[in-house]
Design an enzyme around this catalytic site. Structure first.
Site, PDB file in Angstrom:
ATOM      1  N   HIS A  75       0.830  -1.213   0.000  1.00 56.54           N
ATOM      2  CA  HIS A  75       0.000   0.000   0.000  1.00 56.54           C
ATOM      3  C   HIS A  75       0.861   1.259   0.000  1.00 56.54           C
ATOM      4  CE1 HIS A  75      -1.917  -3.320   2.265  1.00 56.54           C
ATOM      5  NE2 HIS A  75      -2.884  -3.094   1.411  1.00 56.54           N
TER       6      HIS A  75
HETATM    7 FE1  FES Z   1       0.248  -1.921   3.754  1.00 54.71          FE
HETATM    8 FE2  FES Z   1       2.868  -2.331   3.957  1.00 54.71          FE
HETATM    9  S1  FES Z   1       1.849  -0.585   3.258  1.00 54.71           S
HETATM   10  S2  FES Z   1       1.261  -3.727   4.393  1.00 54.71           S
END
Ligand code: FES
Length: 141
Positions: free
Chosen positions: A106
């Site tokens: 993410h």
């Molecule tokens: Fe979501 Fe690493 S940014 S698990």
């Protein structure tokens, strides 16, 4: 097994090693002087998570580069649990906007001291209990 020993004699500056400990990846990096300088230059006020998250120190220790590292005379070494503090993906080394680690799940960016600098992760990468058993052997756990 509660603890493991890792020989880091061949890990030159700029090189990393990933080992498994208690089922988790552990990142061991011998940071270059430039990486250490970059991390030292960051003001605590600029950190999203100003806490060291270092199991070897008090719970309220600050996230200075020294307290994120293996300590005085070994500040080049950093040992961390390779599990993103967002939802646990494994971040990629030498990536991201801060030259440290990048979690592609993410988009969390960690700096060269493994501190979260951008993205959804709430905390710095955790530092496990470890010690140098000798100049070239790290005992984790
Ligand atoms: Fe979501 Fe690493 S940014 S698990």
């Amino acid at each position: 097994l509660a603890s493991i020993e890792v020989n880091v004699a061949s890990v030159q500056p700029g090189m990393s090693l990933t080992v498994k400990w208690r089922g988790k990846p552990i990142f061991i990096r011998n940071r270059t002087p430039k990486e250490v300088e970059e991390a030292k230059a960051v003001a605590l006020a600029d950190l999203k998570d100003p806490v060291a998250r270092n199991a070897n120190l008090a719970a309220d220790a600050k996230a200075t580069d020294l307290d994120r590292s293996a300590g005085k005379d070994k500040e080049n070494w950093i040992v961390m649990v390779g599990s993103c503090t967002h939802l646990g993906c494994v971040p990629l080394g030498q990536s991201g906007d801060f030259g440290g680690w990048f979690c592609p799940c993410h988009g969390s960016h960690y700096d060269t001291a493994g501190r979260i600098r951008k993205g959804p992760a709430p905390q710095n990468l955790a530092i496990p209990t470890f010690t140098f058993a000798s100049d070239t052997v790290i005992r984790i756990g």
